[in-house]
Design a protein around this motif. Structure first.
Motif, PDB file in Angstrom:
ATOM      1  N   THR A 142     -88.353   2.538  29.002  1.00 53.28           N
ATOM      2  CA  THR A 142     -88.333   3.862  28.368  1.00 53.28           C
ATOM      3  C   THR A 142     -86.989   4.548  28.602  1.00 53.28           C
ATOM      4  OG1 THR A 142     -89.451   4.804  30.317  1.00 53.28           O
ATOM      5  CG2 THR A 142     -90.823   4.177  28.457  1.00 53.28           C
ATOM      6  N   GLN A 146     -84.592   6.160  25.801  1.00 53.97           N
ATOM      7  CA  GLN A 146     -84.135   7.549  25.926  1.00 53.97           C
ATOM      8  C   GLN A 146     -82.614   7.644  25.932  1.00 53.97           C
ATOM      9  OE1 GLN A 146     -87.670   8.879  29.017  1.00 53.97           O
ATOM     10  NE2 GLN A 146     -85.646   9.642  29.360  1.00 53.97           N
ATOM     11  N   VAL A 157     -87.929  16.897  26.703  1.00 53.14           N
ATOM     12  CA  VAL A 157     -89.359  16.576  26.638  1.00 53.14           C
ATOM     13  C   VAL A 157     -89.645  15.773  25.378  1.00 53.14           C
ATOM     14  CG1 VAL A 157     -91.688  17.522  26.463  1.00 53.14           C
ATOM     15  CG2 VAL A 157     -90.032  18.571  28.015  1.00 53.14           C
ATOM     16  N   LYS A 158     -89.114  16.236  24.241  1.00 58.53           N
ATOM     17  CA  LYS A 158     -89.307  15.500  22.987  1.00 58.53           C
ATOM     18  C   LYS A 158     -88.697  14.102  23.079  1.00 58.53           C
ATOM     19  CE  LYS A 158     -89.500  19.504  19.889  1.00 58.53           C
ATOM     20  NZ  LYS A 158     -88.830  20.201  18.764  1.00 58.53           N
ATOM     21  N   ARG A 160     -88.336  12.245  25.769  1.00 55.71           N
ATOM     22  CA  ARG A 160     -89.177  11.385  26.607  1.00 55.71           C
ATOM     23  C   ARG A 160     -90.488  11.026  25.901  1.00 55.71           C
ATOM     24  NH1 ARG A 160     -89.846   8.767  30.895  1.00 55.71           N
ATOM     25  NH2 ARG A 160     -91.687   8.838  32.245  1.00 55.71           N
ATOM     26  N   VAL A 161     -91.085  12.003  25.219  1.00 49.70           N
ATOM     27  CA  VAL A 161     -92.325  11.727  24.486  1.00 49.70           C
ATOM     28  C   VAL A 161     -92.077  10.652  23.431  1.00 49.70           C
ATOM     29  CG1 VAL A 161     -93.966  12.679  22.819  1.00 49.70           C
ATOM     30  CG2 VAL A 161     -93.426  13.951  24.908  1.00 49.70           C
ATOM     31  N   LEU A 164     -91.624   7.211  25.193  1.00 52.61           N
ATOM     32  CA  LEU A 164     -92.871   6.686  25.745  1.00 52.61           C
ATOM     33  C   LEU A 164     -93.812   6.185  24.656  1.00 52.61           C
ATOM     34  CD1 LEU A 164     -93.570   9.333  28.523  1.00 52.61           C
ATOM     35  CD2 LEU A 164     -93.180   6.893  28.896  1.00 52.61           C
ATOM     36  N   THR A 165     -93.945   6.957  23.591  1.00 54.65           N
ATOM     37  CA  THR A 165     -94.891   6.559  22.546  1.00 54.65           C
ATOM     38  C   THR A 165     -94.380   5.355  21.761  1.00 54.65           C
ATOM     39  OG1 THR A 165     -93.958   8.262  21.085  1.00 54.65           O
ATOM     40  CG2 THR A 165     -95.952   8.825  22.292  1.00 54.65           C
ATOM     41  N   TYR A 200     -88.515   7.163  14.611  1.00 53.92           N
ATOM     42  CA  TYR A 200     -88.386   8.008  15.787  1.00 53.92           C
ATOM     43  C   TYR A 200     -86.986   8.594  15.908  1.00 53.92           C
ATOM     44  CZ  TYR A 200     -92.972   7.190  17.835  1.00 53.92           C
ATOM     45  OH  TYR A 200     -94.313   7.183  18.076  1.00 53.92           O
TER      46      TYR A 200
END
Length: 206
Positions: A142, A146, A157-158, A160-161, A164-165, A200
């Motif tokens: 991850t 990132q 935060v966005k 990392r989200v 991760l997803t 993404y």
């Protein structure tokens, strides 16, 4: 600082040193464990089964590993590094061709050795003791996403989200392909990974 080499380590026997023979035995045990995983899953990996497969005694097993969980931990980390290395080579670019090269490197790593792919993507979900190792190792993947693919996402935060997803989704897809519940060609898998990365990467550009 000069360190004296242990004479026993340097002594040749059959043309090899003690340390070289020990490493060869360790490699043989890891390879035997991979074969067992390929045949029947990590549940088949026991000290006795690995020694029998490698043609070694339990004395040599304990020379390298304290128990079967230590062997599986070492094997999982080795395989994870083999998956991560080719991905890292293509990750640092905002270029469709390099994104496809990254997707191909990932899919080919999965296809090249089904034993390793099963260990890395399928076995952590079973009761084999690999769950904690997987939790410890996955942040490396991850972080790659990132720090290389999603650097343009300003909100941490966005970012990392998204990482991760994307990592979890593709891992789940590949696990399904390996266990036979997803039927897809190499080209379809590569195309999907390319489309996922592209989606993404464009999600937060506005």
């Amino acid at each position: 600082m000069h360190t004296e080499q242990d004479p026993a380590e340097a002594r040749l026997w059959g043309g090899t040193t003690l340390s070289a023979r020990r490493e060869a035995r360790r490699v043989a045990l890891l390879e035997a464990a991979l074969d067992l995983i390929g045949e029947a899953g990590a549940g088949a990996v026991t000290m006795r089964a690995v020694c029998r497969k490698a043609g070694l005694t339990d004395r040599y097993f304990y020379e390298s590993f304290s128990d079967r969980d230590a062997l599986l931990d070492a094997l999982y980390r080795q395989v994870a590094a083999e998956f991560l290395d080719p991905m890292t080579a293509f990750a640092d670019a905002d270029d469709p061709d390099r994104i496809r090269a990254l997707a191909e490197a990932l899919i080919d790593a999965v296809l090249n050795d089904p034993r390793k792919s099963r260990l890395f993507l399928v076995e952590p979900y079973s009761s084999t003791g690999l769950g904690q190792t997987s939790i410890a190792v996955m942040p490396s993947f991850t972080r790659l996403i990132q720090d290389h693919l999603f650097t343009h996402i300003q909100d941490p935060v966005k970012r990392r989200v998204a990482a991760l997803t994307m990592a979890a989704g593709n891992a789940g897809m590949l696990a399904a392909w390996l266990n036979g519940t997803l039927r897809a060609s190499r080209a379809q898998l590569v195309d999907h990974v390319v489309e996922t990365i592209t989606a993404y990467r464009t999600m937060y550009r506005g």
